[in-house]
Design an enzyme around this catalytic site. Sequence first.
Site, PDB file in Angstrom:
ATOM      1  N   HIS A   1       1.731  11.322  -1.711  1.00  0.00           N
ATOM      2  CA  HIS A   1       0.441  11.122  -1.054  1.00  0.00           C
ATOM      3  C   HIS A   1      -0.302  12.461  -1.088  1.00  0.00           C
ATOM      4  O   HIS A   1       0.031  13.377  -0.343  1.00  0.00           O
ATOM      5  CB  HIS A   1       0.647  10.648   0.388  1.00  0.00           C
TER       6      HIS A   1
ATOM      7  N   HIS B   1       0.843  -1.194   0.000  1.00  0.00           N
ATOM      8  CA  HIS B   1       0.000   0.000   0.000  1.00  0.00           C
ATOM      9  C   HIS B   1       0.879   1.245   0.000  1.00  0.00           C
ATOM     10  O   HIS B   1       1.892   1.309   0.706  1.00  0.00           O
ATOM     11  CB  HIS B   1      -0.896  -0.013   1.251  1.00  0.00           C
ATOM     12  N   ASN B   2       0.496   2.238  -0.817  1.00  0.00           N
ATOM     13  CA  ASN B   2       1.287   3.488  -0.908  1.00  0.00           C
ATOM     14  C   ASN B   2       2.786   3.158  -0.919  1.00  0.00           C
ATOM     15  O   ASN B   2       3.564   3.656  -0.103  1.00  0.00           O
ATOM     16  CB  ASN B   2       0.946   4.427   0.253  1.00  0.00           C
TER      17      ASN B   2
ATOM     18  N   ASP C   1       0.473   6.555  -6.659  1.00  0.00           N
ATOM     19  CA  ASP C   1      -0.441   7.699  -6.562  1.00  0.00           C
ATOM     20  C   ASP C   1       0.126   8.816  -7.434  1.00  0.00           C
ATOM     21  O   ASP C   1       1.126   9.439  -7.069  1.00  0.00           O
ATOM     22  CB  ASP C   1      -0.520   8.179  -5.108  1.00  0.00           C
TER      23      ASP C   1
ATOM     24  N   GLU D   1       1.663   0.181  -5.543  1.00  0.00           N
ATOM     25  CA  GLU D   1       0.721   1.276  -5.756  1.00  0.00           C
ATOM     26  C   GLU D   1       1.449   2.549  -6.172  1.00  0.00           C
ATOM     27  O   GLU D   1       2.509   2.885  -5.627  1.00  0.00           O
ATOM     28  CB  GLU D   1      -0.091   1.534  -4.485  1.00  0.00           C
TER      29      GLU D   1
ATOM     30  N   GLU E   1      -3.362   5.074  -9.148  1.00  0.00           N
ATOM     31  CA  GLU E   1      -4.365   6.012  -8.618  1.00  0.00           C
ATOM     32  C   GLU E   1      -4.069   7.343  -9.304  1.00  0.00           C
ATOM     33  O   GLU E   1      -3.186   8.089  -8.897  1.00  0.00           O
ATOM     34  CB  GLU E   1      -4.253   6.135  -7.090  1.00  0.00           C
TER      35      GLU E   1
END
Length: 700
Positions: free
Chosen positions: A375, A330-331, A362, A360, A409
């Site tokens: 983030h 995650h992230n 972003d 991931e 994302e």
Amino acid sequence: MHCIQGQLERTESEELLRNMRSKHVTNFNLRLLGMEGDVDLQFLLSGADLLKVRSGSWKKTRFYKLQEDCKTMWHETNKALRPRQTFSVEDIECVRPGRQTEGLRKYTEEALEMRAFSILFKGRRKNLDLVAASEEEARHWVSGLQKVITNLKSLSQRQKTEHWIFNCLRKADINGDNKMSQEELKTFLKNINIEVDDNYVKLLFEVCDESHRGFLELQEIKHFYEILTQREEIDVIYEEYAKTSGLMSAANLLEFLLKEQKEQVDLAYAIQLIEKYELDDAAKSKQLMTKDGFLRYLQQPEGLVMKPAHKSVYQDMNQPLSHYFISSSHNTYLLEDQIKGPSSTEAYIRALMKSCRCVELDIWDGSDGEPVIYHGYTLTSKILFKDTIKAIKEYAFKTSDYPVILSLETHCSVDQQRLIAQHMVTILGNALITKPLRDDMPTELPSPEELKGRFLVKGKRLNRLEALFLDEETEEEEVVTEEEDSRDDDEEEDTQRSSSNIEKSKMLNLAKELSDLVIYCRSVKFHGFEHARNNQSFYEISSFKEGDAMKLAEKSANEFILHNVDKLCRIYPSGFRTDSSNYNPVCLWNAGCQIVALNFQTPCPEMDLNQGLFSQNGMCGYVLKPPFLRRQDSPFDPVGLTRGPWLKHTEFHVMVISAQQLPKVNPKISSIVDPLVRVQIHGVPADMAEKETDYIVNNV
């Protein structure tokens, strides 16, 4: 029960004794590492100045050298309270030559490429970016450190124990006279994490001090060492099975393997172990194993709890992706917390080197026209998307050949979305999946075997996959609704956004070039299991906040399992976990969830569970789900267990023999841990169990 033991063989005490008498302490360590006469290692032991680089304005020269134990790096510092600092070579993850880290690329000139190198550490410790005085010195540092790291890792448990004991003895010899006083003996015991009272130290000293000179030397130190390493519990086990003139025959060893180790092996395997680990040639010629040979075997990979066969890929890798648990991050770009910590390509490298198969990204508009990763709406630093893809390309398949999922994302403008697509196509090349593997419309996800060495993009797509086979035209760009459950997360992070930002983020123009790269992992919003059964295709994937997923796993476990038979789902941590903590993944694995994303940068029990699950099957990042999690008609419910082939009563016996070389929790020499061993079983609620041994006061 499975026996595990680490102990030096008695024959090695003679070698230890000889080295205690030597004036050249490093000779023993060089021989142990097999590096006597190595030019690179001699350079490291002599040391040299290196330029330490932290930023554009912080570049300072420091002297570094390898200590005589050949495992501790020493360097000077200008801090008054800490004039000297050390770190262990065993804490190093890897050494990279050249300007490969973000810091060196950003803060040093290209002309320094051949003089620069970086030391990367395990855990959260920051990289050490360094520049040598010359290209030759840089080669010495890189080559020497890589050799030491490799050779330390290749030491057997016996050699590691020997190395540890020897250096602790040398450290306890405060005045360097190759003798041990009673006080030095007590210091040594504390160094190895054993607390004993003065009376016991005195008794032990008197037993060994046969010359009555008030100190131990030569044979007396050997005697002390043999007392220290004697393990009666191993003697008991060996004697029980040594039924052939006091030795263990191949048949006796096979009996031990079948009865105690629960291994499914034959006599030929037992003979192979004797050939491999028995040191006594006379015993080996008669296919007998002495106690020393037995001890050697217990310390080797064959003696570990995990089946040797499971260290390589042993599962069927030809089933659809949805039939596997997939190691997921995650992230992934974050090295620390979720609010103000640094973003780094190094975080992707670390995750991929742990065989993480879903990372991931972003992605946001960059100020200079290049997309960046960070983030959103926080103070985390930014990294370039193209640099990230380059790092992923380089490290994706170093530890596993099986496919990597790029979970996008995307919060970018259409122009920068096109640039995202361009970078992926250009950098990843033929490894990027840009169309279905077959010419006709598939009916299920491809297998990990079919996708070896390939990248899959998870993200939004303007049209359904079926459109590719119907020659339907798609607009160059379209407005789509940005799914709320694919980010971290609308509701929980709204406190960090303005209301105008929230409204603006609800709609997204999606570029066709980026949309077309989404083949097998099209992101869609979850509207319930019934809606998914009637409307969701096998190539469409929904994401769930941990809280929502936990509720489904508790209240609708069987429906969740059936949903996950032919479709992928992704779970991610709550937005409230700003410290990058993790949730327990087990109940979600019980419900068949494949992509259970965790914060890989945080050492914690949850990551231990993740590491435990994915340590099998060759650590390839994919673990085949059990049959009852892969059947479309499975009645399995992990919460309310019903009768079925999964319901088998099994007893698990573990004999805890001993533990050695325990680290100090508190670095103070007077601090001694009171150790215990705790064994836990994680799984469905009915299987959850925990047992622990009594703690040992002062580790005596």
